[in-house]
Design an enzyme around this catalytic site. Structure first.
Site, mmCIF file in Angstrom:
data_model
loop_
_atom_site.group_PDB
_atom_site.id
_atom_site.type_symbol
_atom_site.label_atom_id
_atom_site.label_comp_id
_atom_site.label_asym_id
_atom_site.label_seq_id
_atom_site.Cartn_x
_atom_site.Cartn_y
_atom_site.Cartn_z
ATOM 1 N N GLY A 35 0.824 -1.198 0.000
ATOM 2 C CA GLY A 35 0.000 0.000 0.000
ATOM 3 C C GLY A 35 0.856 1.245 0.000
ATOM 4 N N GLY B 7 1.006 5.464 1.489
ATOM 5 C CA GLY B 7 0.501 6.379 2.496
ATOM 6 C C GLY B 7 0.916 7.802 2.209
ATOM 7 C CB SER B 8 0.604 10.855 4.291
ATOM 8 O OG SER B 8 -0.753 10.661 4.565
ATOM 9 C CG PHE B 9 4.611 11.204 5.464
ATOM 10 C CD1 PHE B 9 4.435 12.437 4.872
ATOM 11 C CD2 PHE B 9 4.089 10.992 6.727
ATOM 12 C CE1 PHE B 9 3.769 13.449 5.516
ATOM 13 C CE2 PHE B 9 3.417 11.994 7.379
ATOM 14 C CZ PHE B 9 3.245 13.240 6.785
ATOM 15 N N GLY B 10 5.010 7.748 2.065
ATOM 16 C CA GLY B 10 5.806 6.710 1.442
ATOM 17 C C GLY B 10 4.996 5.504 1.031
ATOM 18 C CB VAL C 232 3.625 -0.281 3.130
ATOM 19 C CG1 VAL C 232 3.864 -1.460 4.072
ATOM 20 C CG2 VAL C 232 3.457 1.002 3.927
ATOM 21 C CE LYS D 109 5.100 4.925 6.951
ATOM 22 N NZ LYS D 109 4.373 5.403 8.160
ATOM 23 C CG ASP E 158 -3.162 9.520 10.353
ATOM 24 O OD1 ASP E 158 -4.323 9.862 10.065
ATOM 25 O OD2 ASP E 158 -2.321 9.166 9.509
#
Length: 890
Positions: free
Chosen positions: A577, A579-582, A584, A599, A708
């Site tokens: 998947g 996300g906001s910063f990278g 996975v 991650k 979060d």
């Protein structure tokens, strides 16, 4: 059946048919001999027959304002049928033909209430509760003065149409505006039910004119201001419910003593300040006193001991101080006492231990000192005892073993010493036993293995020693915690404790002189080693102070090449998947022996590096079975010489909660059955997440806020145990609990607490809000960003309006399979009990979600209470508890 009738003007006797031509008003009944006294109204009944056209037109006006009738309840309201035969309409008998009852409750009707309803001047019952009516309550309802109190007495069946009935209910709708002052005209009404709406403003003074009012229900609205002092003039009132509003207090609160017949007072979850009135002791008939979740201060008045009929006392979540008055021990009918989360101090009075009817006692989160009274053994009916978060000391009293009905025993966060008493072996029904964060010593007693129904055993952070058992509850790592006991050994592998080895036989043969030499040499070497380590730590600390990134180096590093190989070059086939910063990835280390989650941070994002450092710091200092375990960090450069940062986590076999709630079949999964979570799995996930947050908010140092929380950050292992991950936005609260600025806390739309958008400080209440939304999403399976939510309608309001009777209309349809599968149970009674348990469980979970996601932070639950409520809810689902127990401490 016959009756003796007397004209109020001269004692005239008459037969029943005579009444058909004259109208009379029932004034009173003797209730013994069937004698009824009447008063002439002074006009012929025949003169009113033609006026029933007014009633028909008023009903048609009512129907014209209905915008949604999914059940077709008003389909019969047409000219082909006389209006007295329309659904929900009842008319007076014989020749009157006037509408006396309009009962349209629980029909899913939507629309507004027409002012023409005030033209139904013969109306005695108006029930519109549990629908979706909006807009304001028309003041014309105040003209319905025949909404009167029912008289008690023997009446012939022919006279039943003359009864004056006491019912006006508009509860469980979406009505707005203020309570009409014209309601003061309904001077004989017995019940006024307006709960569960969106009413605002202050309660009108005119309510004090309702001299015959027995029940006044205003709960779960947005009422503000103060309760008018005129209310105290209603000496007949027995039930007053105004919980979950924004009421600030009472005018002339000393007048509360006039409620001489009051049996139930609910003012919980408001903004009531000041002290508890001394006059509270004058309410001799009071059975329930609920003042919890307010802003009350001062002492608990000793006059409370005068309430001999008091059964339930809730004053939790206030700012009360002082000691518990010993006079409370005089309230011999008490079954429930909730005093948690105040500033109460002193010792626990032994007089409380004389309340043998007590079922639940919660004194947690106060400042009680001294030893716990040994007289606790008198509480033979006690089922819940919670004294956590105080300063109690001494040994745990062995007399607790006499409380054989105990199911929940929580004594964590005190200074209890000595061994765990063996007398607790008598408590065979324990489901929760929490003795963590004390100074208990000795070995783990063997009897704990034999507790068959226990679900949560927490012995962490004590001074226990010896071998940890491996049978009973000790086989389940998710149900037990023994962290922070450095002298323990053995146990199952998940505990990661050292083995319990035996001393080598040759050590026993060492001479005294040799032992002395070894001790001296070891001591010198140990001293040198200690000095060396101290020097290295000093140097490292100086480096960390000058370079924040040195925090990264405190974690074991893997190289970029290791992770590149483990993920096949970070291939899309291993992408789990983004996300906001990278991104996975799934990776395999140790030549295929270890599967991990990698991650990789996108360092082009200006906040990614800060997020990486925040996660390193958080995951270095926190440990909990429901938090994602980090193995290591990697900080270096890639093959192109660019900065590279990654975290390596424990791999979660079953992915994220989001993937289970909103499954999308990939090409390699087209032949697989769609993923689905049953109710028990969802409840277990809710408990797991709540337990993790409870740890972060109360048991972790420093106190940590996640900031979060959402389904994609909840990961599920092979056993479907939930783990909270992604601490990239985590914040740490100082030891003084001074809150930090929320500037920079972005979170995720729909889950972030509304106060953060206004610049309020970061607090644990923000996580509670996110958890509430997560809980609602878990049951309803609707994202807070769903297109159906627009304007004032959001996931919170959608769930709140469905409580409690329409819950089954909004829950995830796949959960209804849990009910349908019960058809295999042949015993109808058992099947119905099971269905009821499922429904009660869903209602409870939605209530918790709604309470946690309240707009005001002070109205939200504490995560400790959420865990307790969910454990009780699980017991209900499994059929071992009742609804009463679930709602004990709300």
């Amino acid at each position: 059946m016959s009756a003796s009738l007397k004209d109020s003007g001269g004692g005239l006797s008459a037969s029943i048919p005579w009444l058909r031509n004259r109208a009379f008003l029932v004034e009173r009944s003797s209730g013994s001999g069937g004698e009824i006294v009447f008063s002439k109204l002074g006009f012929s009944w025949a003169s009113t027959v033609a006026s029933n056209e007014t009633d028909r037109l008023a009903l048609l006006q009512f129907k014209s304002k209905i915008t949604h009738d999914p059940l077709g309840a008003l389909g019969s309201w047409n000219a082909s049928i006389h209006f007295c035969n329309w659904y929900g309409v009842t008319c007076s008998r014989r020749h009157q033909q006037r509408v006396t009852i309009l009962d349209l409750g629980s029909l899913k009707l939507a629309g507004s209430i027409t002012p023409h309803i005030g033209n139904l001047t013969f109306l005695k019952v108006l029930n519109l509760e549990n629908n979706s009516f909006t807009h304001e309550i028309p003041s014309e309802i105040g003209r319905l003065r025949r909404l009167q109190k029912q008289l008690v007495g023997k009446l012939p069946s022919d006279f039943s149409s003359l009864l004056k009935i006491e019912f006006l209910s508009l509860g469980f709708n979406h009505l707005t505006g203020s309570i009409p002052s014209s309601f003061g005209n309904l001077t004989s009404i017995d019940t006024l039910y307006l709960s569960q709406n969106n009413l605002d403003g202050s309660s009108p003074d005119t309510l004090g004119l309702l001299k015959n009012l027995g029940t006044l229900a205003l709960a779960a609205n947005r009422l503000s201001g103060t309760i008018p002092s005129s209310i105290f003039n209603i000496s007949s009132i027995t039930v007053f419910e105004a919980g979950t509003n924004q009421i600030h207090g009472w005018k002339h609160s000393s007048g509360i003593g006039k409620f001489v017949n009051l049996q139930s007072l609910h003012m919980w979850n408001n903004q009531v300040s000041g002290t508890i009135p001394l006059a509270i002791g004058e309410l001799q008939n009071l059975g329930i006193l609920a003042l919890d979740s307010n802003r009350l201060s001062g002492n608990i008045p000793p006059s409370i001991g005068n309430l001999k009929k008091l059964v339930e006392l809730y004053v939790s979540d206030n700012f009360l101080k002082g000691s518990i008055p010993s006079s409370l021990g005089l309230c011999e009918s008490l079954t429930t006492i909730g005093l948690f989360n105040n500033n109460l101090s002193g010792t626990i009075p032994p007089q409380l231990m004389g309340l043998t009817s007590l079922v639940a006692l919660d004194l947690s989160r106060n400042q009680f000192r001294g030893s716990f009274p040994t007289e606790v053994g008198n509480l033979i009916n006690l089922e819940t005892l919670t004294v956590s978060g105080n300063i109690l000391q001494g040994e745990i009293p062995s007399t607790l073993g006499s409380c054989i009905k105990l199911e929940i025993l929580e004594m964590q966060g005190n200074v209890f010493q000595g061994p765990i008493p063996s007398s607790l072996s008598s408590l065979r029904g324990l489901t929760i036993l929490d003795l963590s964060r004390n100074k208990l010593s000795g070995e783990i007693p063997e009897f704990l293995v034999g507790l068959k129904v226990i679900e949560n055993l927490n012995l962490s952070y004590n001074d226990l020693e010896g071998m940890v058992p491996t049978e009973g509850v000790f086989k389940n790592a998710s149900a037990i915690s023994v962290l922070g006991n450095n002298k323990l050994c053995g146990g199952i592998s998940e505990f990661k404790l050292p083995p319990c080895g035996l001393k080598k036989s040759r050590e026993r043969r060492l001479t005294f002189e040799l032992k002395l030499v070894i001790a001296i040499v070891s001591g010198l070497m140990g001293l040198a080693l200690t000095l060396s380590i101290s020097f290295l730590c000093w140097v490292r600390k100086r480096k960390e102070q000058s370079n924040p990134n040195s925090l990264i180096n405190s974690l074991l590093n893997l190289s970029y090449q290791n992770l590149h190989n483990a993920t096949d070059g970070f291939s899309s086939a291993n992408l789990i998947g983004t996300g906001s910063f990278g991104s996975v990835y799934k990776g395999v280390l140790d030549e295929g022996r270890t599967t991990v989650t990698v991650k990789v941070f996108n360092l082009h994002h200006h906040r990614a590096s800060r997020s990486f450092i925040a996660e390193c710091r958080a995951l270095r200092s926190i440990r909990h079975r429901n938090l994602v375990k980090v193995f290591t960090a990697c900080s270096g450069v890639d093959y192109q010489g660019n900065d590279f940062k990654a975290l390596v986590y424990e791999f979660m076999q079953n992915g994220s909660l989001e993937e289970w709630l909103y499954p999308v079949n990939r090409e390699d999964e087209v032949d697989k059955a769609p993923r689905n979570l049953n109710l028990l799995q969802r409840l277990n996930i809710a408990i797991d997440v709540a337990s993790a947050l409870d740890y972060l908010h109360h048991d972790c140092q420093p106190i940590t806020t996640h900031c979060d929380l959402k389904p994609s950050n909840i990961l599920l292992d092979e056993e479907m145990v939930a783990h909270v991950g992604d601490f990239g936005l985590a914040r740490f609260l100082p030891p003084t609990h001074v809150q930090t600025s929320s500037i920079g806390v972005k979170g995720s739309i729909g889950y972030i607490a509304p106060e953060y958008g206004l610049g309020s400080e970061v607090s644990t209440n923000g996580d509670v809000y996110s958890y509430g939304i997560l809980m609602l999403e878990l049951i309803i399976r609707k994202k807070p960003s769903d297109i159906m939510f627009e304007g004032d309608m959001n996931l919170h309001n959608f769930a709140r309006m469905a409580l409690p009777d329409h819950v089954m209309d909004i829950v995830d349809s796949t959960l209804l399979n849990d009910v349908e599968d019960l058809a295999i149970i042949s015993n109808q009674r058992q099947r119905q009990i099971r269905v009821n348990n499922i429904i009660e469980c869903l209602i409870s979970m939605l209530r918790i979600g709604v309470t946690c996601s309240m707009e005001s932070p002070k109205d939200r639950m504490k995560m400790t209470n959420v865990v307790h409520e969910l454990q009780s809810t699980k017991n209900i689902l499994l059929g071992s508890r009742t609804m009463r127990e679930m709602q004990r401490f709300r």
